[in-house]
Write a protein that holds these residues in place. Sequence first.
Motif, PDB file in Angstrom:
ATOM      1  N   GLN A 114       2.374   6.532  -6.889  1.00 13.62           N
ATOM      2  CA  GLN A 114       1.475   6.165  -5.939  1.00 13.62           C
ATOM      3  C   GLN A 114       0.150   7.537  -5.636  1.00 13.62           C
ATOM      4  O   GLN A 114      -1.116   6.694  -4.838  1.00 13.62           O
ATOM      5  CB  GLN A 114       2.372   6.344  -4.797  1.00 13.62           C
ATOM      6  CG  GLN A 114       1.553   5.862  -3.258  1.00 13.62           C
ATOM      7  CD  GLN A 114       0.847   4.490  -3.424  1.00 13.62           C
ATOM      8  OE1 GLN A 114       1.524   3.255  -3.796  1.00 13.62           O
ATOM      9  NE2 GLN A 114      -0.393   4.464  -2.919  1.00 13.62           N
ATOM     10  N   ALA A 115       0.504   8.724  -5.832  1.00 12.15           N
ATOM     11  CA  ALA A 115      -0.244   9.067  -5.263  1.00 12.15           C
ATOM     12  C   ALA A 115      -1.725   9.124  -6.562  1.00 12.15           C
ATOM     13  O   ALA A 115      -2.939   8.930  -5.612  1.00 12.15           O
ATOM     14  CB  ALA A 115      -0.080  10.875  -6.001  1.00 12.15           C
ATOM     15  N   THR A 118      -3.270   6.593  -5.110  1.00 11.09           N
ATOM     16  CA  THR A 118      -4.618   6.618  -3.717  1.00 11.09           C
ATOM     17  C   THR A 118      -5.511   8.125  -4.341  1.00 11.09           C
ATOM     18  O   THR A 118      -6.282   8.038  -3.322  1.00 11.09           O
ATOM     19  CB  THR A 118      -3.499   7.412  -2.491  1.00 11.09           C
ATOM     20  OG1 THR A 118      -2.326   6.412  -1.946  1.00 11.09           O
ATOM     21  CG2 THR A 118      -3.970   8.419  -1.745  1.00 11.09           C
ATOM     22  N   GLU A 121      -8.174   5.517  -5.177  1.00  8.49           N
ATOM     23  CA  GLU A 121      -9.353   4.340  -3.901  1.00  8.49           C
ATOM     24  C   GLU A 121      -9.706   5.643  -2.949  1.00  8.49           C
ATOM     25  O   GLU A 121     -11.196   4.755  -2.797  1.00  8.49           O
ATOM     26  CB  GLU A 121      -7.544   4.145  -3.084  1.00  8.49           C
ATOM     27  CG  GLU A 121      -7.040   3.085  -3.200  1.00  8.49           C
ATOM     28  CD  GLU A 121      -5.805   2.961  -2.720  1.00  8.49           C
ATOM     29  OE1 GLU A 121      -4.888   4.036  -1.626  1.00  8.49           O
ATOM     30  OE2 GLU A 121      -4.598   1.836  -2.914  1.00  8.49           O
ATOM     31  N   GLU A 122      -9.908   7.221  -3.807  1.00  8.91           N
ATOM     32  CA  GLU A 122     -10.391   7.982  -2.762  1.00  8.91           C
ATOM     33  C   GLU A 122     -11.701   7.822  -3.253  1.00  8.91           C
ATOM     34  O   GLU A 122     -12.713   8.489  -2.955  1.00  8.91           O
ATOM     35  CB  GLU A 122      -9.225   9.062  -2.708  1.00  8.91           C
ATOM     36  CG  GLU A 122      -9.063   8.768  -1.181  1.00  8.91           C
ATOM     37  CD  GLU A 122      -9.238   8.857   0.033  1.00  8.91           C
ATOM     38  OE1 GLU A 122     -10.594   9.409   0.629  1.00  8.91           O
ATOM     39  OE2 GLU A 122      -8.323   8.343   0.655  1.00  8.91           O
TER      40      GLU A 122
END
Length: 182
Positions: A114-115, A118, A121-122
């Motif tokens: 998940q990191a 994310t 996404e960033e």
Amino acid sequence: MQNTHEVAQAVAPESKIIYVDNDPLVLTHARALLFNTTDEGVTTYIDSDFHNPEQIISDARNTLNFTQPITVMFMGVLGHARTYDDMTRIVRTVMDAVPSGSHLVLCDGTTDSQAYVTLCEEYAKSGGVPYHPRTQDEIHAAFDGFELVEPGFVPITAWRPEPTQARVSRPIAAYGGVARKP
């Protein structure tokens, strides 16, 4: 660390290597630093987006002999394909053009962390070209119809580490493999 053409031409001096990119900064780097390491070899680049594999194949025919096996490498780039269908279309189009005995080398980021998802996404919010991590199954599907070479489809840290290199204790969110086209 050596570039692909340096490694290939050290083993097979007659190797012909074509890099593909459409990033202006990468192309400036290519013009300045990509040169043959042997008199027999060829090192060049194609200014193209991999979403246009037909153009890449057409341009590559000016350098490569498509009657002989060719190795195609997609190293950490297919996450930039807009969709899973785009990713598979790109791989299939290129691999359909190369003859039997050719190889596909492919690795990419996965949704296992998940990191990492994310982070991607960033990155997209920053204005960079979005990178879409795929599931392991989606990346593995790119090898459908090909013969995987040992150790198969694995975390990239497990792909043939040097005997003296310590194995990473936990996989990272990137998988890949090498496969031969029958």
